[in-house]
Design an enzyme around this catalytic site. Sequence first.
Site, PDB file in Angstrom:
ATOM      1  N   ARG A  47      -5.060 -15.183   7.811  1.00 59.47           N
ATOM      2  CA  ARG A  47      -5.663 -16.244   8.616  1.00 59.47           C
ATOM      3  C   ARG A  47      -4.577 -17.021   9.323  1.00 59.47           C
ATOM      4  NH1 ARG A  47      -3.461 -20.085   6.733  1.00 59.47           N
ATOM      5  NH2 ARG A  47      -4.349 -21.359   8.392  1.00 59.47           N
ATOM      6  N   GLY A  48      -4.998 -17.836  10.271  1.00 61.16           N
ATOM      7  CA  GLY A  48      -4.033 -18.544  11.109  1.00 61.16           C
ATOM      8  C   GLY A  48      -3.909 -17.805  12.423  1.00 61.16           C
ATOM      9  N   ALA A  49      -4.115 -18.492  13.518  1.00 62.77           N
ATOM     10  CA  ALA A  49      -4.210 -17.822  14.823  1.00 62.77           C
ATOM     11  C   ALA A  49      -3.091 -16.824  15.093  1.00 62.77           C
ATOM     12  CB  ALA A  49      -4.289 -18.887  15.919  1.00 62.77           C
ATOM     13  N   ARG A  90     -13.073 -12.605  14.779  1.00 61.96           N
ATOM     14  CA  ARG A  90     -13.137 -14.075  14.754  1.00 61.96           C
ATOM     15  C   ARG A  90     -12.957 -14.563  16.188  1.00 61.96           C
ATOM     16  NH1 ARG A  90      -9.752 -17.291  10.564  1.00 61.96           N
ATOM     17  NH2 ARG A  90     -11.469 -18.771  10.860  1.00 61.96           N
ATOM     18  N   GLN A 195      -7.864 -24.929   3.123  1.00 63.22           N
ATOM     19  CA  GLN A 195      -6.558 -24.411   3.553  1.00 63.22           C
ATOM     20  C   GLN A 195      -5.451 -25.443   3.305  1.00 63.22           C
ATOM     21  OE1 GLN A 195      -9.420 -24.022   5.254  1.00 63.22           O
ATOM     22  NE2 GLN A 195      -9.363 -22.301   6.694  1.00 63.22           N
ATOM     23  N   ASP A 236      -5.961 -23.180  17.721  1.00 59.72           N
ATOM     24  CA  ASP A 236      -6.493 -21.818  17.811  1.00 59.72           C
ATOM     25  C   ASP A 236      -6.726 -21.387  19.253  1.00 59.72           C
ATOM     26  OD1 ASP A 236      -7.397 -22.946  15.006  1.00 59.72           O
ATOM     27  OD2 ASP A 236      -7.391 -20.752  14.885  1.00 59.72           O
ATOM     28  N   ASN A 246      -9.180 -26.426  17.110  1.00 53.93           N
ATOM     29  CA  ASN A 246      -8.445 -26.282  15.860  1.00 53.93           C
ATOM     30  C   ASN A 246      -9.429 -26.454  14.720  1.00 53.93           C
ATOM     31  OD1 ASN A 246      -5.799 -25.832  14.614  1.00 53.93           O
ATOM     32  ND2 ASN A 246      -6.055 -27.896  13.788  1.00 53.93           N
ATOM     33  N   LYS A 247      -8.920 -26.331  13.492  1.00 52.82           N
ATOM     34  CA  LYS A 247      -9.781 -26.394  12.316  1.00 52.82           C
ATOM     35  C   LYS A 247     -10.720 -27.597  12.340  1.00 52.82           C
ATOM     36  CE  LYS A 247     -10.005 -23.935   9.987  1.00 52.82           C
ATOM     37  NZ  LYS A 247     -10.982 -22.870  10.261  1.00 52.82           N
TER      38      LYS A 247
END
Length: 355
Positions: A47-49, A90, A195, A236, A246-247
């Site tokens: 995970r993580g762009a 995603r 996260q 992201d 973003n998150k």
Amino acid sequence: MSIPLSIKWDGKQLVVLDQQKLPHEIVYIKLEALKDVYEAIITLKVRGAPAIGITAAYGLAIEAQGYKTNSMIDFLALLKKDATYLGESRPTAVNLVWALDRLLTVVSLVDSVSDAKQILIEEAIVIHKEDEESCRNIGEFGLSLLGDKTKVMTICNAGSIATAKYGTALAPFHLGKELGKEFEVFACETRPLFQGGRLTVWELQQSGVDVTLITDSMAAHTISAKGIEAIIVGADRIAKNGDTANKIGTLNLAILAFVYGIPFYVAAPSSTFDLSINNGVEIPIEERKAEEITHINGKSIALSNTKVFNPAFDVTPAKYITAIITEKGIIYPDYCDNISAQLANSIEKEKNNEN
Ligand SMILES: CSC[C@H]1O[C@H](OP(=O)(O)O)[C@H](O)[C@@H]1O
């Protein structure tokens, strides 16, 4: 910095750090086919762009090694199909389709299947190495921007394991520790997948950075009670006007920063910008399954018929963003002009370097 790498390529096989096992276990899993990569991305093992983009690039290149055709037309058709499939895993992080598009572009430069298979692997390796260098630069620019500020809040995990190395929002903290600058980081736990509590706390502790965990709902009080001096987050997808996805929960922090009069910084490599969209309204926001909210570690915390809204990201309007830290430098408003100028400038420099 002694943080396990998120992604490893030894020339033959791809292994990734299973982020769902953190912080209690360091487990690497081998990804041997496209479906393995798809599953790892959609379940947030990876995970993580930036990390998603790098892993997808290797995944597509690995899958292409097994294509049983000598026809370039058939090869490209298979590649496009698999890139489309992986790109749908995603929808919000633009780094995913950016990386896949890089492979689709570079393969059009060759005219044999054997050369195509080789150049795909090579391009995935380049994307991987570029991201590590980008994140190191983001760390340096972020450190300079933070200046004498030491009490900083963040959300989610935009750290080393979300990238090739160093991270984006967390890069200044890791680099600062190496250079003797002590930060006091306040990490929002980041419901519903934690996260922040699971990954950012663990990552910063590996580096010896002072980190305090708070619940997302404590952010406003903490900014006031602890004298937070700045907020720094990852991204992201960043639109042409600077609106940033973003998150989920990032928008809350941006509004709080505005109200409390402290700077709100976004840290992201050029690969996170999407100049094909004018503003944040056009950014697709991933919605995930209800169980991520109604259950914790598999145990139900809500009635089974509970209605749930579970957007994984939100969009922060550019007006709340003080500056955007990239590997090319720091971008300030007006973002409509300055983002395009910086990215165009960097593309020009890359072209000149190639000539
Ligand atoms: C440098 S990571 C960027 C970004 O990706 C994370 O989302 P997720 O954990 O769902 O992959 C988070 O939004 C980070 O800020």
